[in-house]
Design a protein around this motif. Structure first.
Motif, PDB file in Angstrom:
ATOM      1  N   LEU A 149      15.069 -19.964  23.473  1.00 40.14           N
ATOM      2  CA  LEU A 149      13.736 -19.964  22.864  1.00 40.14           C
ATOM      3  C   LEU A 149      12.821 -19.251  23.855  1.00 40.14           C
ATOM      4  CD1 LEU A 149      12.002 -21.004  20.459  1.00 40.14           C
ATOM      5  CD2 LEU A 149      11.493 -23.006  21.838  1.00 40.14           C
ATOM      6  N   THR A 150      12.413 -18.028  23.517  1.00 39.73           N
ATOM      7  CA  THR A 150      11.727 -17.189  24.496  1.00 39.73           C
ATOM      8  C   THR A 150      10.634 -16.343  23.858  1.00 39.73           C
ATOM      9  OG1 THR A 150      12.105 -15.482  26.188  1.00 39.73           O
ATOM     10  CG2 THR A 150      13.446 -15.338  24.204  1.00 39.73           C
ATOM     11  N   THR A 151       9.808 -15.731  24.696  1.00 33.74           N
ATOM     12  CA  THR A 151       8.808 -14.792  24.178  1.00 33.74           C
ATOM     13  C   THR A 151       9.379 -13.375  24.187  1.00 33.74           C
ATOM     14  OG1 THR A 151       7.941 -14.711  26.421  1.00 33.74           O
ATOM     15  CG2 THR A 151       6.697 -16.006  24.859  1.00 33.74           C
ATOM     16  N   PHE A 152      10.549 -13.199  24.808  1.00 31.64           N
ATOM     17  CA  PHE A 152      11.074 -11.850  25.001  1.00 31.64           C
ATOM     18  C   PHE A 152      12.048 -11.393  23.915  1.00 31.64           C
ATOM     19  CE2 PHE A 152       9.998 -13.512  29.211  1.00 31.64           C
ATOM     20  CZ  PHE A 152       9.029 -12.589  29.565  1.00 31.64           C
ATOM     21  N   ALA A 153      11.575 -10.464  23.090  1.00 32.93           N
ATOM     22  CA  ALA A 153      12.447  -9.886  22.059  1.00 32.93           C
ATOM     23  C   ALA A 153      13.056  -8.607  22.630  1.00 32.93           C
ATOM     24  CB  ALA A 153      11.634  -9.575  20.808  1.00 32.93           C
ATOM     25  N   ARG A 154      13.908  -8.763  23.621  1.00 33.86           N
ATOM     26  CA  ARG A 154      14.506  -7.587  24.273  1.00 33.86           C
ATOM     27  C   ARG A 154      15.973  -7.452  23.894  1.00 33.86           C
ATOM     28  NH1 ARG A 154      12.064  -8.407  30.325  1.00 33.86           N
ATOM     29  NH2 ARG A 154       9.884  -8.104  29.792  1.00 33.86           N
ATOM     30  N   THR A 155      16.337  -6.249  23.510  1.00 35.12           N
ATOM     31  CA  THR A 155      17.705  -5.994  23.060  1.00 35.12           C
ATOM     32  C   THR A 155      18.739  -6.375  24.104  1.00 35.12           C
ATOM     33  OG1 THR A 155      16.727  -4.063  22.007  1.00 35.12           O
ATOM     34  CG2 THR A 155      19.102  -4.241  21.902  1.00 35.12           C
ATOM     35  N   GLY A 156      18.473  -5.995  25.368  1.00 34.33           N
ATOM     36  CA  GLY A 156      19.439  -6.286  26.434  1.00 34.33           C
ATOM     37  C   GLY A 156      19.646  -7.778  26.620  1.00 34.33           C
ATOM     38  N   TYR A 157      18.548  -8.538  26.548  1.00 29.31           N
ATOM     39  CA  TYR A 157      18.642  -9.993  26.660  1.00 29.31           C
ATOM     40  C   TYR A 157      19.472 -10.557  25.503  1.00 29.31           C
ATOM     41  CZ  TYR A 157      15.026 -10.576  30.297  1.00 29.31           C
ATOM     42  OH  TYR A 157      14.322 -10.580  31.471  1.00 29.31           O
TER      43      TYR A 157
ATOM     44  N   LYS B 276       9.248 -17.648  20.605  1.00 26.76           N
ATOM     45  CA  LYS B 276       8.306 -18.764  20.702  1.00 26.76           C
ATOM     46  C   LYS B 276       7.196 -18.710  19.654  1.00 26.76           C
ATOM     47  CE  LYS B 276       9.062 -20.021  25.492  1.00 26.76           C
ATOM     48  NZ  LYS B 276       8.603 -19.891  26.869  1.00 26.76           N
ATOM     49  N   ASP B 277       6.982 -17.541  19.060  1.00 28.54           N
ATOM     50  CA  ASP B 277       5.929 -17.491  18.040  1.00 28.54           C
ATOM     51  C   ASP B 277       6.448 -17.859  16.648  1.00 28.54           C
ATOM     52  OD1 ASP B 277       7.368 -15.217  17.499  1.00 28.54           O
ATOM     53  OD2 ASP B 277       5.720 -13.813  17.804  1.00 28.54           O
ATOM     54  N   SER B 278       7.695 -18.350  16.570  1.00 26.18           N
ATOM     55  CA  SER B 278       8.227 -18.827  15.286  1.00 26.18           C
ATOM     56  C   SER B 278       7.487 -20.111  14.901  1.00 26.18           C
ATOM     57  CB  SER B 278       9.720 -19.157  15.400  1.00 26.18           C
ATOM     58  OG  SER B 278      10.419 -18.094  15.970  1.00 26.18           O
ATOM     59  N   PRO B 279       7.345 -20.395  13.585  1.00 27.42           N
ATOM     60  CA  PRO B 279       6.684 -21.646  13.167  1.00 27.42           C
ATOM     61  C   PRO B 279       7.467 -22.864  13.670  1.00 27.42           C
ATOM     62  CG  PRO B 279       7.116 -20.197  11.288  1.00 27.42           C
ATOM     63  CD  PRO B 279       7.780 -19.582  12.467  1.00 27.42           C
ATOM     64  N   SER B 280       6.756 -23.946  14.038  1.00 26.86           N
ATOM     65  CA  SER B 280       7.406 -25.116  14.634  1.00 26.86           C
ATOM     66  C   SER B 280       8.433 -25.764  13.712  1.00 26.86           C
ATOM     67  CB  SER B 280       6.368 -26.137  15.082  1.00 26.86           C
ATOM     68  OG  SER B 280       5.559 -26.520  13.991  1.00 26.86           O
ATOM     69  N   GLU B 281       8.169 -25.777  12.396  1.00 28.86           N
ATOM     70  CA  GLU B 281       9.137 -26.404  11.482  1.00 28.86           C
ATOM     71  C   GLU B 281      10.453 -25.617  11.433  1.00 28.86           C
ATOM     72  OE1 GLU B 281       6.132 -24.051   8.976  1.00 28.86           O
ATOM     73  OE2 GLU B 281       6.099 -25.441  10.667  1.00 28.86           O
ATOM     74  N   GLU B 282      10.358 -24.333  11.773  1.00 30.45           N
ATOM     75  CA  GLU B 282      11.562 -23.496  11.785  1.00 30.45           C
ATOM     76  C   GLU B 282      12.510 -23.935  12.898  1.00 30.45           C
ATOM     77  OE1 GLU B 282      12.202 -18.930  12.668  1.00 30.45           O
ATOM     78  OE2 GLU B 282      10.749 -19.155  11.055  1.00 30.45           O
TER      79      GLU B 282
ATOM     80  N   MET C 154      23.761 -26.954  14.414  1.00 28.14           N
ATOM     81  CA  MET C 154      24.668 -28.098  14.509  1.00 28.14           C
ATOM     82  C   MET C 154      25.676 -28.127  13.348  1.00 28.14           C
ATOM     83  SD  MET C 154      23.861 -29.088  17.382  1.00 28.14           S
ATOM     84  CE  MET C 154      25.250 -30.212  17.456  1.00 28.14           C
ATOM     85  N   SER C 155      25.312 -27.480  12.244  1.00 27.41           N
ATOM     86  CA  SER C 155      26.259 -27.436  11.118  1.00 27.41           C
ATOM     87  C   SER C 155      27.203 -26.225  11.218  1.00 27.41           C
ATOM     88  CB  SER C 155      25.508 -27.414   9.779  1.00 27.41           C
ATOM     89  OG  SER C 155      24.862 -26.162   9.607  1.00 27.41           O
ATOM     90  N   GLY C 156      27.109 -25.498  12.359  1.00 26.68           N
ATOM     91  CA  GLY C 156      28.069 -24.422  12.603  1.00 26.68           C
ATOM     92  C   GLY C 156      27.551 -23.010  12.423  1.00 26.68           C
ATOM     93  N   ARG C 157      26.281 -22.873  12.050  1.00 23.36           N
ATOM     94  CA  ARG C 157      25.737 -21.520  11.872  1.00 23.36           C
ATOM     95  C   ARG C 157      25.149 -20.977  13.164  1.00 23.36           C
ATOM     96  NH1 ARG C 157      21.458 -21.241   7.632  1.00 23.36           N
ATOM     97  NH2 ARG C 157      21.658 -19.019   8.062  1.00 23.36           N
ATOM     98  N   ARG C 158      24.931 -19.674  13.187  1.00 22.04           N
ATOM     99  CA  ARG C 158      24.242 -19.039  14.316  1.00 22.04           C
ATOM    100  C   ARG C 158      22.917 -18.512  13.797  1.00 22.04           C
ATOM    101  NH1 ARG C 158      27.552 -18.105  18.913  1.00 22.04           N
ATOM    102  NH2 ARG C 158      29.635 -18.875  18.471  1.00 22.04           N
ATOM    103  N   ILE C 159      21.857 -18.779  14.526  1.00 20.90           N
ATOM    104  CA  ILE C 159      20.520 -18.396  14.081  1.00 20.90           C
ATOM    105  C   ILE C 159      19.903 -17.432  15.098  1.00 20.90           C
ATOM    106  CG2 ILE C 159      18.212 -19.260  13.445  1.00 20.90           C
ATOM    107  CD1 ILE C 159      20.336 -20.401  11.607  1.00 20.90           C
ATOM    108  N   TYR C 160      19.649 -16.200  14.651  1.00 16.90           N
ATOM    109  CA  TYR C 160      19.024 -15.208  15.524  1.00 16.90           C
ATOM    110  C   TYR C 160      17.750 -14.689  14.864  1.00 16.90           C
ATOM    111  CZ  TYR C 160      23.739 -15.042  17.587  1.00 16.90           C
ATOM    112  OH  TYR C 160      24.944 -15.361  18.154  1.00 16.90           O
ATOM    113  N   ALA C 161      16.684 -14.509  15.654  1.00 19.27           N
ATOM    114  CA  ALA C 161      15.423 -13.973  15.125  1.00 19.27           C
ATOM    115  C   ALA C 161      15.695 -12.624  14.476  1.00 19.27           C
ATOM    116  CB  ALA C 161      14.416 -13.820  16.257  1.00 19.27           C
ATOM    117  N   SER C 162      15.192 -12.444  13.266  1.00 20.37           N
ATOM    118  CA  SER C 162      15.518 -11.237  12.498  1.00 20.37           C
ATOM    119  C   SER C 162      15.106  -9.948  13.205  1.00 20.37           C
ATOM    120  CB  SER C 162      14.871 -11.294  11.112  1.00 20.37           C
ATOM    121  OG  SER C 162      13.475 -11.464  11.254  1.00 20.37           O
TER     122      SER C 162
END
Length: 199
Positions: A79-87, A102-108, A117-125
């Motif tokens: 959970l970061t402010t850095f949207a860097r490809t290398g990271y 970090k600027d994602s909505p809190s409910e997200e 936890m149900s087995g999916r991977r979640i990446y910022a679009s």
């Protein structure tokens, strides 16, 4: 109950995140760390289901910690402010299960934790879009030259270190500047760092 360790070097944010997640009926924050080194210790101590980590933290970055935790059975979410490809590339190699900004909505955040936890991977679009379009344009040799520049070496030192002529070094530098679309060495180092391409 989803047991969580949070690693965040900004105390205010660490407290806010912990309080927010503790409000969820199915989540419990079992440990709070202010750097990557502490995060690794707490994960080994409490064996949580998930560790949420910032990237740029003292003593050990979130990515270093994620690499260390790989295979320990604790899922990792960045959970970061850095949207860097290398990271992002490095995080995927470390097998992180989520990478949110970090600027994602809190409910997200809570929904993403449940999905992970149900087995999916979640990446910022925005990272996924950028991650597939932007590759590091430099060759291995050019990266080596830029790394030496970043270490403070001048053209003569680099030539000596790499056992090539100063003219060849100058050629490498002009190609690097052109590829990175910058006008000088400082800008080249800055651009390379911003993209997270320095490993």
């Amino acid at each position: 109950m989803i047991r969580i360790v949070i690693a965040e070097d900004q105390r205010l944010l660490l407290g806010a995140l912990a309080s927010l997640l503790d409000l969820e009926e199915d989540m419990q924050v079992v440990g709070r760390a202010s750097n990557g080194e502490e995060a690794v210790k707490l994960v080994k101590l409490y064996e949580p289901d998930l560790c949420i980590m910032d990237i740029e933290m003292p003593l050990k970055t979130g990515l270093d910690a994620a690499e260390e935790l790989k295979g320990l059975g604790c899922k990792v979410m960045i959970l970061t402010t850095f949207a860097r490809t290398g990271y992002f590339e490095r995080a995927r190699k470390a097998d992180v299960h989520g990478y949110l900004l970090k600027d994602s909505p809190s409910e997200e955040l809570a929904d993403s934790i449940r999905s992970i936890m149900s087995g999916r991977r979640i990446y910022a679009s925005e990272l996924v879009d950028e991650g597939y379009t932007e590759e590091n344009p430099l060759t291995l040799r050019e990266k080596e030259v830029l790394a030496l520049i970043a270490d403070g070496m001048n053209t003569k030192d680099i030539a000596h270190q790499m056992e090539i002529t100063t003219g060849t070094v100058r050629n490498y530098i002009s190609v690097i500047l052109e590829k990175l679309q910058v006008t000088n060495r400082i800008e080249a180092i800055t651009r390379f760092k911003e993209k997270g391409w320095f490993k």
